[in-house]
Design a protein around this motif. Structure first.
Motif, PDB file in Angstrom:
ATOM      1  N   ALA A  14      28.723 -31.877  -1.110  1.00  0.00           N
ATOM      2  CA  ALA A  14      28.327 -32.501  -2.373  1.00  0.00           C
ATOM      3  C   ALA A  14      29.406 -32.320  -3.433  1.00  0.00           C
ATOM      4  CB  ALA A  14      27.001 -31.926  -2.855  1.00  0.00           C
ATOM      5  N   ILE A  15      30.045 -31.166  -3.455  1.00  0.00           N
ATOM      6  CA  ILE A  15      31.129 -30.923  -4.413  1.00  0.00           C
ATOM      7  C   ILE A  15      32.301 -31.848  -4.105  1.00  0.00           C
ATOM      8  CG2 ILE A  15      32.792 -29.227  -5.276  1.00  0.00           C
ATOM      9  CD1 ILE A  15      30.642 -27.071  -4.608  1.00  0.00           C
ATOM     10  N   PHE A  75      36.961 -15.865   1.793  1.00  0.00           N
ATOM     11  CA  PHE A  75      37.570 -16.857   0.906  1.00  0.00           C
ATOM     12  C   PHE A  75      37.420 -18.222   1.561  1.00  0.00           C
ATOM     13  CE2 PHE A  75      41.134 -19.650   0.129  1.00  0.00           C
ATOM     14  CZ  PHE A  75      41.236 -19.659  -1.240  1.00  0.00           C
ATOM     15  N   ARG A  76      37.041 -19.238   0.799  1.00  0.00           N
ATOM     16  CA  ARG A  76      37.019 -20.595   1.343  1.00  0.00           C
ATOM     17  C   ARG A  76      37.214 -21.605   0.229  1.00  0.00           C
ATOM     18  NH1 ARG A  76      31.584 -20.254   0.551  1.00  0.00           N
ATOM     19  NH2 ARG A  76      30.576 -22.180  -0.106  1.00  0.00           N
ATOM     20  N   VAL A  77      37.863 -22.686   0.587  1.00  0.00           N
ATOM     21  CA  VAL A  77      37.994 -23.816  -0.325  1.00  0.00           C
ATOM     22  C   VAL A  77      36.750 -24.670  -0.118  1.00  0.00           C
ATOM     23  CG1 VAL A  77      39.321 -25.870  -0.906  1.00  0.00           C
ATOM     24  CG2 VAL A  77      40.511 -23.743  -0.322  1.00  0.00           C
ATOM     25  N   GLN A  78      36.012 -24.896  -1.181  1.00  0.00           N
ATOM     26  CA  GLN A  78      34.785 -25.677  -1.106  1.00  0.00           C
ATOM     27  C   GLN A  78      35.079 -27.173  -1.137  1.00  0.00           C
ATOM     28  OE1 GLN A  78      32.989 -23.139  -4.446  1.00  0.00           O
ATOM     29  NE2 GLN A  78      31.210 -23.812  -3.253  1.00  0.00           N
ATOM     30  N   ALA A  79      36.085 -27.562  -1.914  1.00  0.00           N
ATOM     31  CA  ALA A  79      36.437 -28.976  -2.050  1.00  0.00           C
ATOM     32  C   ALA A  79      37.832 -29.068  -2.640  1.00  0.00           C
ATOM     33  CB  ALA A  79      35.434 -29.689  -2.956  1.00  0.00           C
ATOM     34  N   LEU A  95      41.285 -27.818  -6.850  1.00  0.00           N
ATOM     35  CA  LEU A  95      40.544 -27.097  -5.820  1.00  0.00           C
ATOM     36  C   LEU A  95      39.327 -26.389  -6.414  1.00  0.00           C
ATOM     37  CD1 LEU A  95      43.934 -26.055  -5.189  1.00  0.00           C
ATOM     38  CD2 LEU A  95      42.712 -26.307  -3.047  1.00  0.00           C
ATOM     39  N   VAL A  96      38.233 -26.453  -5.698  1.00  0.00           N
ATOM     40  CA  VAL A  96      37.034 -25.684  -6.026  1.00  0.00           C
ATOM     41  C   VAL A  96      36.866 -24.709  -4.867  1.00  0.00           C
ATOM     42  CG1 VAL A  96      34.562 -25.764  -6.497  1.00  0.00           C
ATOM     43  CG2 VAL A  96      36.032 -27.680  -7.200  1.00  0.00           C
ATOM     44  N   TRP A  97      36.696 -23.423  -5.183  1.00  0.00           N
ATOM     45  CA  TRP A  97      36.703 -22.427  -4.119  1.00  0.00           C
ATOM     46  C   TRP A  97      35.735 -21.286  -4.386  1.00  0.00           C
ATOM     47  CZ3 TRP A  97      38.968 -17.537  -5.216  1.00  0.00           C
ATOM     48  CH2 TRP A  97      39.660 -17.462  -6.430  1.00  0.00           C
ATOM     49  N   ALA A  98      35.509 -20.511  -3.328  1.00  0.00           N
ATOM     50  CA  ALA A  98      34.615 -19.366  -3.393  1.00  0.00           C
ATOM     51  C   ALA A  98      35.325 -18.162  -2.797  1.00  0.00           C
ATOM     52  CB  ALA A  98      33.337 -19.654  -2.607  1.00  0.00           C
ATOM     53  N   GLY A  99      34.996 -16.986  -3.291  1.00  0.00           N
ATOM     54  CA  GLY A  99      35.616 -15.783  -2.747  1.00  0.00           C
ATOM     55  C   GLY A  99      34.909 -14.518  -3.177  1.00  0.00           C
ATOM     56  N   ARG A 110      34.660 -21.672  -8.321  1.00  0.00           N
ATOM     57  CA  ARG A 110      35.885 -21.358  -9.065  1.00  0.00           C
ATOM     58  C   ARG A 110      36.786 -22.587  -9.016  1.00  0.00           C
ATOM     59  NH1 ARG A 110      37.232 -15.909  -9.831  1.00  0.00           N
ATOM     60  NH2 ARG A 110      35.623 -14.504  -9.101  1.00  0.00           N
ATOM     61  N   ILE A 111      37.518 -22.841 -10.069  1.00  0.00           N
ATOM     62  CA  ILE A 111      38.364 -24.027 -10.146  1.00  0.00           C
ATOM     63  C   ILE A 111      39.809 -23.617 -10.379  1.00  0.00           C
ATOM     64  CG2 ILE A 111      38.854 -26.132 -11.450  1.00  0.00           C
ATOM     65  CD1 ILE A 111      35.833 -26.178 -12.137  1.00  0.00           C
ATOM     66  N   THR A 112      40.704 -24.210  -9.599  1.00  0.00           N
ATOM     67  CA  THR A 112      42.142 -23.988  -9.761  1.00  0.00           C
ATOM     68  C   THR A 112      42.852 -25.324  -9.644  1.00  0.00           C
ATOM     69  OG1 THR A 112      42.037 -21.756  -8.832  1.00  0.00           O
ATOM     70  CG2 THR A 112      44.185 -22.852  -8.792  1.00  0.00           C
ATOM     71  N   ASP A 113      43.786 -25.573 -10.549  1.00  0.00           N
ATOM     72  CA  ASP A 113      44.659 -26.741 -10.475  1.00  0.00           C
ATOM     73  C   ASP A 113      46.063 -26.264 -10.171  1.00  0.00           C
ATOM     74  OD1 ASP A 113      42.735 -28.682 -11.043  1.00  0.00           O
ATOM     75  OD2 ASP A 113      43.009 -28.464 -13.209  1.00  0.00           O
ATOM     76  N   LEU A 114      46.672 -26.835  -9.135  1.00  0.00           N
ATOM     77  CA  LEU A 114      48.054 -26.526  -8.763  1.00  0.00           C
ATOM     78  C   LEU A 114      48.879 -27.787  -8.929  1.00  0.00           C
ATOM     79  CD1 LEU A 114      47.311 -24.457  -5.542  1.00  0.00           C
ATOM     80  CD2 LEU A 114      47.833 -23.600  -7.832  1.00  0.00           C
ATOM     81  N   TYR A 115      50.051 -27.636  -9.535  1.00  0.00           N
ATOM     82  CA  TYR A 115      50.890 -28.787  -9.870  1.00  0.00           C
ATOM     83  C   TYR A 115      52.122 -28.844  -8.967  1.00  0.00           C
ATOM     84  CZ  TYR A 115      47.829 -29.058 -13.844  1.00  0.00           C
ATOM     85  OH  TYR A 115      46.708 -29.183 -14.631  1.00  0.00           O
ATOM     86  N   PHE A 116      52.514 -30.064  -8.625  1.00  0.00           N
ATOM     87  CA  PHE A 116      53.651 -30.315  -7.762  1.00  0.00           C
ATOM     88  C   PHE A 116      54.501 -31.423  -8.376  1.00  0.00           C
ATOM     89  CE2 PHE A 116      50.486 -28.448  -5.096  1.00  0.00           C
ATOM     90  CZ  PHE A 116      51.162 -27.780  -4.084  1.00  0.00           C
ATOM     91  N   THR A 117      55.809 -31.348  -8.133  1.00  0.00           N
ATOM     92  CA  THR A 117      56.751 -32.381  -8.557  1.00  0.00           C
ATOM     93  C   THR A 117      57.493 -32.870  -7.329  1.00  0.00           C
ATOM     94  OG1 THR A 117      57.014 -31.335 -10.714  1.00  0.00           O
ATOM     95  CG2 THR A 117      58.720 -32.883 -10.049  1.00  0.00           C
TER      96      THR A 117
END
Length: 133
Positions: A14-15, A75-79, A95-99, A110-117
């Motif tokens: 759902a997420i 630890f797991r990435v939910q979405a 990323l939305v994750w649990a740990g 938990r929410i994390t944004d990672l940036y790439f160029t």
């Protein structure tokens, strides 16, 4: 509709669907797949310490005994989604994750944004993770 907190892996689908609905795809499929794989691995390395050597530009000197904040086993990435970040040569992996942390406290959502160029190395376009600030 998002699942209630604490739903566990049963709520992950759902997420994922909510993220995809809210933020339509805008990257080429190959770029999106690469970014999702890299984003998951980078987040795992950051949170659990597993695989930090794969990212020396993000984790310089990571062999100095820095204790991971989260248990690798819990630890797991939910979405996750990868999208452009304003320009064609920039992307964000959301990323939305649990740990479970070292103290035993578990949380999800938990929410994390990672940036790439995107740059070019020896004439080949590559996505490079940007340092977290």
């Amino acid at each position: 509709m998002l699942p209630p907190r604490g739903e566990g892996a049963a709520g992950d689908r759902a997420i994922q669907q909510a993220l995809e609905t809210a933020w339509p795809a805008d990257l080429r499929a190959g770029d999106e797949r690469w970014l999702l794989t890299a984003g998951r691995a980078l987040l795992r390395a950051d949170a659990t310490g597993v695989g930090r050597g794969q990212w020396p530009e993000v984790f310089p000197g990571s062999g100095r005994g820095l204790a991971p904040a989260f248990s690798a086993a819990r630890f797991r990435v939910q979405a996750a989604i990868a999208r452009r970040d304003g320009r064609p040569d920039r992307a964000v992996v959301h990323l939305v994750w649990a740990g479970t942390d070292r103290g035993g406290a578990h949380s999800d959502g938990r929410i994390t944004d990672l940036y790439f160029t995107r740059t070019s190395q020896e004439g080949v376009p590559v996505w490079v993770p940007q340092p977290r600030t």
